[in-house]
Design an enzyme around this catalytic site. Structure first.
Site, PDB file in Angstrom:
ATOM      1  N   TYR A  81      49.525  40.487  47.901  1.00 25.17           N
ATOM      2  CA  TYR A  81      48.481  41.503  48.036  1.00 25.17           C
ATOM      3  C   TYR A  81      48.403  42.095  49.441  1.00 25.17           C
ATOM      4  O   TYR A  81      47.777  43.144  49.640  1.00 25.17           O
ATOM      5  CB  TYR A  81      47.116  40.941  47.617  1.00 25.17           C
ATOM      6  CG  TYR A  81      46.943  40.916  46.107  1.00 25.17           C
ATOM      7  CD1 TYR A  81      46.506  42.039  45.432  1.00 25.17           C
ATOM      8  CD2 TYR A  81      47.255  39.791  45.362  1.00 25.17           C
ATOM      9  CE1 TYR A  81      46.362  42.045  44.051  1.00 25.17           C
ATOM     10  CE2 TYR A  81      47.120  39.779  43.979  1.00 25.17           C
ATOM     11  CZ  TYR A  81      46.675  40.914  43.327  1.00 25.17           C
ATOM     12  OH  TYR A  81      46.555  40.920  41.967  1.00 25.17           O
ATOM     13  N   ARG A 119      47.848  50.910  37.359  1.00 21.93           N
ATOM     14  CA  ARG A 119      48.044  49.594  36.730  1.00 21.93           C
ATOM     15  C   ARG A 119      47.093  49.408  35.531  1.00 21.93           C
ATOM     16  O   ARG A 119      47.475  48.810  34.532  1.00 21.93           O
ATOM     17  CB  ARG A 119      47.830  48.489  37.781  1.00 21.93           C
ATOM     18  CG  ARG A 119      47.954  47.062  37.255  1.00 21.93           C
ATOM     19  CD  ARG A 119      49.358  46.723  36.783  1.00 21.93           C
ATOM     20  NE  ARG A 119      49.386  45.416  36.115  1.00 21.93           N
ATOM     21  CZ  ARG A 119      50.329  45.028  35.280  1.00 21.93           C
ATOM     22  NH1 ARG A 119      51.368  45.797  35.007  1.00 21.93           N
ATOM     23  NH2 ARG A 119      50.283  43.843  34.725  1.00 21.93           N
ATOM     24  N   CYS A 150      42.245  31.447  42.195  1.00 24.37           N
ATOM     25  CA  CYS A 150      43.147  32.585  42.001  1.00 24.37           C
ATOM     26  C   CYS A 150      44.531  32.047  41.680  1.00 24.37           C
ATOM     27  O   CYS A 150      44.977  31.064  42.277  1.00 24.37           O
ATOM     28  CB  CYS A 150      43.189  33.412  43.288  1.00 24.37           C
ATOM     29  SG  CYS A 150      44.509  34.638  43.308  1.00 24.37           S
ATOM     30  N   ASP A 151      45.215  32.729  40.750  1.00 27.51           N
ATOM     31  CA  ASP A 151      46.541  32.252  40.355  1.00 27.51           C
ATOM     32  C   ASP A 151      47.681  32.877  41.157  1.00 27.51           C
ATOM     33  O   ASP A 151      48.838  32.561  40.941  1.00 27.51           O
ATOM     34  CB  ASP A 151      46.762  32.503  38.858  1.00 27.51           C
ATOM     35  CG  ASP A 151      46.672  33.980  38.504  1.00 27.51           C
ATOM     36  OD1 ASP A 151      46.650  34.824  39.414  1.00 27.51           O
ATOM     37  OD2 ASP A 151      46.627  34.292  37.304  1.00 27.51           O
ATOM     38  N   HIS A 193      43.521  36.809  48.101  1.00 26.29           N
ATOM     39  CA  HIS A 193      44.380  37.999  48.094  1.00 26.29           C
ATOM     40  C   HIS A 193      44.625  38.510  49.520  1.00 26.29           C
ATOM     41  O   HIS A 193      44.824  39.721  49.715  1.00 26.29           O
ATOM     42  CB  HIS A 193      43.797  39.120  47.200  1.00 26.29           C
ATOM     43  CG  HIS A 193      43.862  38.782  45.734  1.00 26.29           C
ATOM     44  ND1 HIS A 193      43.492  39.661  44.751  1.00 26.29           N
ATOM     45  CD2 HIS A 193      44.269  37.672  45.073  1.00 26.29           C
ATOM     46  CE1 HIS A 193      43.649  39.111  43.563  1.00 26.29           C
ATOM     47  NE2 HIS A 193      44.116  37.887  43.737  1.00 26.29           N
TER      48      HIS A 193
HETATM   49  N1  LIG Z   1      41.373  35.105  39.998  1.00 27.70           N
HETATM   50  C1  LIG Z   1      42.579  35.441  39.522  1.00 27.70           C
HETATM   51  O1  LIG Z   1      43.590  35.174  40.134  1.00 27.70           O
HETATM   52  C2  LIG Z   1      42.684  36.178  38.230  1.00 27.70           C
HETATM   53  C3  LIG Z   1      43.883  36.261  37.522  1.00 27.70           C
HETATM   54  C4  LIG Z   1      43.929  37.027  36.363  1.00 27.70           C
HETATM   55  C5  LIG Z   1      42.777  37.654  35.903  1.00 27.70           C
HETATM   56  N2  LIG Z   1      41.638  37.533  36.645  1.00 27.70           N
HETATM   57  C6  LIG Z   1      40.368  38.128  36.215  1.00 27.70           C
HETATM   58  O2  LIG Z   1      40.050  37.655  34.914  1.00 27.70           O
HETATM   59  C7  LIG Z   1      39.167  38.569  34.287  1.00 27.70           C
HETATM   60  C8  LIG Z   1      39.656  38.940  32.925  1.00 27.70           C
HETATM   61  O3  LIG Z   1      40.738  39.824  33.006  1.00 27.70           O
HETATM   62  P1  LIG Z   1      41.284  40.633  31.764  1.00 27.70           P
HETATM   63  O4  LIG Z   1      42.341  41.536  32.306  1.00 27.70           O
HETATM   64  O5  LIG Z   1      41.642  39.725  30.674  1.00 27.70           O
HETATM   65  O6  LIG Z   1      40.011  41.510  31.380  1.00 27.70           O
HETATM   66  P2  LIG Z   1      39.402  41.872  29.948  1.00 27.70           P
HETATM   67  O7  LIG Z   1      38.613  43.111  30.131  1.00 27.70           O
HETATM   68  O8  LIG Z   1      40.431  41.812  28.894  1.00 27.70           O
HETATM   69  O9  LIG Z   1      38.375  40.673  29.661  1.00 27.70           O
HETATM   70  C9  LIG Z   1      37.200  40.481  30.348  1.00 27.70           C
HETATM   71  C10 LIG Z   1      36.060  40.238  29.365  1.00 27.70           C
HETATM   72  O10 LIG Z   1      34.867  40.029  30.144  1.00 27.70           O
HETATM   73  C11 LIG Z   1      33.793  40.532  29.378  1.00 27.70           C
HETATM   74  N3  LIG Z   1      32.610  40.687  30.201  1.00 27.70           N
HETATM   75  C12 LIG Z   1      32.297  41.688  31.057  1.00 27.70           C
HETATM   76  N4  LIG Z   1      31.091  41.474  31.608  1.00 27.70           N
HETATM   77  C13 LIG Z   1      30.626  40.305  31.098  1.00 27.70           C
HETATM   78  C14 LIG Z   1      29.422  39.561  31.271  1.00 27.70           C
HETATM   79  N5  LIG Z   1      28.467  39.972  32.094  1.00 27.70           N
HETATM   80  N6  LIG Z   1      29.262  38.411  30.570  1.00 27.70           N
HETATM   81  C15 LIG Z   1      30.234  37.990  29.731  1.00 27.70           C
HETATM   82  N7  LIG Z   1      31.395  38.664  29.519  1.00 27.70           N
HETATM   83  C16 LIG Z   1      31.581  39.798  30.196  1.00 27.70           C
HETATM   84  C17 LIG Z   1      34.336  41.826  28.807  1.00 27.70           C
HETATM   85  O11 LIG Z   1      33.562  42.278  27.732  1.00 27.70           O
HETATM   86  C18 LIG Z   1      35.764  41.421  28.438  1.00 27.70           C
HETATM   87  O12 LIG Z   1      35.855  41.013  27.097  1.00 27.70           O
HETATM   88  C19 LIG Z   1      39.067  39.740  35.273  1.00 27.70           C
HETATM   89  O13 LIG Z   1      37.937  39.541  36.115  1.00 27.70           O
HETATM   90  C20 LIG Z   1      40.322  39.622  36.093  1.00 27.70           C
HETATM   91  O14 LIG Z   1      40.203  40.281  37.322  1.00 27.70           O
HETATM   92  C21 LIG Z   1      41.574  36.809  37.774  1.00 27.70           C
HETATM   93  O1  LIG Z   2      47.354  43.840  36.902  1.00 32.97           O
HETATM   94  P1  LIG Z   2      47.124  42.661  36.051  1.00 32.97           P
HETATM   95  O2  LIG Z   2      45.810  42.724  35.288  1.00 32.97           O
HETATM   96  O3  LIG Z   2      48.288  42.292  35.191  1.00 32.97           O
HETATM   97  O4  LIG Z   2      47.017  41.438  37.057  1.00 32.97           O
HETATM   98  C1  LIG Z   2      46.086  41.376  38.065  1.00 32.97           C
HETATM   99  C2  LIG Z   2      45.960  39.941  38.472  1.00 32.97           C
HETATM  100  O5  LIG Z   2      47.140  39.611  39.196  1.00 32.97           O
HETATM  101  C3  LIG Z   2      47.228  38.289  39.694  1.00 32.97           C
HETATM  102  O6  LIG Z   2      47.374  37.392  38.604  1.00 32.97           O
HETATM  103  C4  LIG Z   2      48.655  37.360  37.908  1.00 32.97           C
HETATM  104  C5  LIG Z   2      49.384  36.129  38.222  1.00 32.97           C
HETATM  105  O7  LIG Z   2      49.726  36.189  39.559  1.00 32.97           O
HETATM  106  C6  LIG Z   2      50.589  35.979  37.353  1.00 32.97           C
HETATM  107  O8  LIG Z   2      51.228  34.779  37.581  1.00 32.97           O
HETATM  108  C7  LIG Z   2      50.295  36.031  35.932  1.00 32.97           C
HETATM  109  O9  LIG Z   2      49.607  34.892  35.507  1.00 32.97           O
HETATM  110  O10 LIG Z   2      49.647  37.186  35.691  1.00 32.97           O
HETATM  111  C8  LIG Z   2      48.466  37.387  36.451  1.00 32.97           C
HETATM  112  C9  LIG Z   2      48.060  38.722  36.010  1.00 32.97           C
HETATM  113  O11 LIG Z   2      49.140  39.621  36.179  1.00 32.97           O
HETATM  114  C10 LIG Z   2      46.022  38.021  40.551  1.00 32.97           C
HETATM  115  O12 LIG Z   2      45.986  36.715  41.032  1.00 32.97           O
HETATM  116  C11 LIG Z   2      44.728  38.327  39.835  1.00 32.97           C
HETATM  117  O13 LIG Z   2      43.645  38.110  40.704  1.00 32.97           O
HETATM  118  C12 LIG Z   2      44.736  39.738  39.334  1.00 32.97           C
HETATM  119  O14 LIG Z   2      43.593  39.967  38.526  1.00 32.97           O
HETATM  120 MN   LIG Z   3      43.910  36.486  42.061  1.00 29.90          MN
END
Ligand SMILES: NC(=O)c1ccc[n+]([C@@H]2O[C@H](COP(=O)([O-])OP(=O)(O)OC[C@H]3O[C@@H](n4cnc5c(N)ncnc54)[C@H](O)[C@@H]3O)[C@@H](O)[C@H]2O)c1
Ligand SMILES: O=P(O)(O)OC[C@H]1O[C@H](O[C@H]2[C@H](O)[C@@H](O)[C@@H](O)O[C@@H]2CO)[C@H](O)[C@@H](O)[C@@H]1O
Ligand SMILES: [Mn+2]
Length: 455
Positions: A268, A288, A172-173, A202
């Site tokens: 969070y 959001r 997680c970032d 979180h």
């Molecule tokens: N762990 C973290 O801290 C962190 C930080 C930022 C984003 N995220 C996560 O990264 C992911 C991407 O976020 P986003 O806002 O760019 O979403 P997004 O919807 O733009 O992109 C996600 C992509 O995943 C694809 N997808 C869905 N189910 C799939 C499957 N079974 N196999 C392959 N591809 C599949 C979708 O079609 C989509 O293109 C989300 O899960 C988000 O929660 C995590």
């Molecule tokens: O509401 P979103 O889709 O913008 O963000 C949800 C995600 O928020 C965190 O990630 C941040 C991160 O902390 C920040 O530095 C930058 O890289 O943007 C990210 C997205 O805003 C969180 O850690 C993720 O788990 C969430 O998906």
């Molecule tokens: Mn996260």
């Protein structure tokens, strides 16, 4: 050890984060040499819109890296050395439901916290397991999956239960973004900080923030007491964080620490410790998900069209801690660098008074064989109790997914701190089951079969 140059596959290739991650990879090619980048997604149209932007980012740095865009798992993962996973199961359409359904009941509506996070977990566990199986079938046997797909805490627990031997590292970032802000406040680069931290994803706390061996948490407390964990140049360091919801989130570190000044909370925690204020400030008709669809997603898709039309790529994506962090983690896994990063790992005593098998977030040394967690000791009763309740909610949700159990899902929702009563839990869960019909067939069936508790 894996030998470079590597084949890297990105699962969720159509993600709004893909161009930024690929840019981060391009500026680190000397540290993490690449032979090929493959994008894999189940949404062919979405991925093919973003792919030309990604290809342009690659070609600006390298002519030799092969670039493949596919929805065929065999083509995506054959011989791959690393897989970066960032799937959003149900996409923004379902995120909107996750946020809006609870809000209609006066409960926090959030992507990964509260009922929204539980719903997102119910959708994601099985596709994540499917991804692991595909990677195990086709990729190099030593391949690592570095997973960002949310809700990371629940995904990690689901993977631990269903595929305990998988080579998956969940990350997680958010802590890194908090460290970026801490660094800005202290006037030092975030890489100079060495932190201690304990919790679940979180849901955790920084207990020490060392710079050259000195704990700078006291100085951070003074800043936070006035401004929260917000820096004046937040908008420059991360444009997304100038969105009103993020500004508010960083500001809310102040009330959290005004009440409990000992440790610096993960942002969070606002959803669990001040849910009423959060709900008061949320617009039930514009959450959001809407902010992101009208912001990050719209901007990227407009840039992709503009690039297609003119051949000029507008500056439409941000290369921040998100991309930098996953590349750091991958480098450490690839070359046994033993760098210290906050990651999600099986506890195994790292937090002495949490269950041995809980998936916790703590510092770990990242080796070629995976993370070696650092012992954080026993945590105070207040934090232990909050953590146990959250852990139980998330573990019950995982059991609900595996068993298709309505009762366990209802228990998971009821136990979550954001949900005031069992009646709220049931009303929200039932609406969510209807909205997630195509994603939760087992739960839908259990519910329809009358196993659901009658009103
Ligand atoms: N762990 C973290 O801290 C962190 C930080 C930022 C984003 N995220 C996560 O990264 C992911 C991407 O976020 P986003 O806002 O760019 O979403 P997004 O919807 O733009 O992109 C996600 C992509 O995943 C694809 N997808 C869905 N189910 C799939 C499957 N079974 N196999 C392959 N591809 C599949 C979708 O079609 C989509 O293109 C989300 O899960 C988000 O929660 C995590
Ligand atoms: O509401 P979103 O889709 O913008 O963000 C949800 C995600 O928020 C965190 O990630 C941040 C991160 O902390 C920040 O530095 C930058 O890289 O943007 C990210 C997205 O805003 C969180 O850690 C993720 O788990 C969430 O998906
Ligand atoms: Mn996260």
């Amino acid at each position: 050890m894996l030998k470079p140059p590597f084949i890297l596959s990105i699962a969720g290739g159509g993600s709004t984060y893909t161009p930024g991650i690929v840019k981060s990879l391009m500026v680190r090619l000397e540290d993490f040499p690449l032979a090929e980048i493959r994008l894999y997604d189940i949404d062919v149209a979405r991925q093919s819109t973003i792919a030309p932007v990604v290809e342009k980012v690659i070609r600006d740095h390298s002519q030799s890296i092969k670039f493949t865009v596919t929805s065929d798992p065999e083509a995506a993962f054959s011989g791959a050395h690393f897989v970066f996973a960032q799937m959003r199961v149900g996409q923004y359409k379902m995120r909107e439901q996750d946020e809006k359904i609870p809000l209609r009941h006066g409960v926090v509506g959030q992507e990964t916290c509260g009922p929204g996070g539980l719903a997102y977990g119910l959708r994601t566990i099985l596709p994540m397991v499917e991804l692991i199986d595909l990677v195990e079938r086709y990729a190099d046997k030593r391949a690592w999956i570095v997973n960002y797909s949310n809700p990371a805490a629940i995904v990690a627990e689901g993977v631990r239960r269903l595929r305990p031997d998988a080579r998956v590292l969940n990350i997680c970032d958010m802590p890194v973004a908090a460290m970026r802000n801490m660094g800005a406040i202290l006037g030092v680069d975030r890489h100079k900080l060495e932190v201690d931290y304990f919790g679940l994803n979180h849901f955790g706390w920084f207990t020490r923030v060392l710079v050259d061996g000195e704990d700078r948490l006291p100085q951070l407390r003074e800043h936070i007491a006035r401004f929260g964990l917000l820096t004046e140049d937040a908008a420059q360091t991360d444009p997304q964080h100038s969105d009103p919801s993020w500004v508010k989130t960083w500001r809310n570190i102040k009330p959290l620490m005004d009440h409990f000044p000992e440790y610096l909370p993960n942002p969070y925690l606002q959803y669990y410790l001040m849910p009423n204020e959060i709900v008061e400030h949320q617009d039930p008709n514009y959450t959001r998900a809407n902010e992101v669809m009208n912001g990050r997603e719209k901007k990227l898709f407009a840039a992709a069209l503009e690039y297609q039309r003119t051949g000029v790529l507008p500056d439409a994506f941000h290369v921040g801690v998100h991309g930098a962090f996953i590349v750091d983690v991958a480098c450490s896994l690839a070359f046994d660098l033993r760098q210290r990063h906050l990651v999600i790992v099986e506890n195994k005593g790292a937090i002495a008074n949490l269950p041995y098998d809980a998936m916790v977030e703590v510092p770990a040394y990242i080796t070629a064989n995976g993370p070696e967690p650092v012992r954080m000791g026993a945590v105070p009763l207040f934090h232990q109790t909050l953590l146990m309740q959250q852990l139980a909610s998330e573990q019950l949700l995982v059991e609900a997914t595996i068993e298709g159990s309505y009762e366990k899902a209802l228990q998971a929702f009821t136990l979550n701190r954001t949900v005031p009563t069992m009646q709220h839990a049931k009303a929200i869960l039932d609406e969510m089951i209807a909205a997630n019909r195509e994603y939760w067939p087992a739960l839908q069936k259990a519910w329809e079969n009358g196993r659901a508790i009658k009103k």
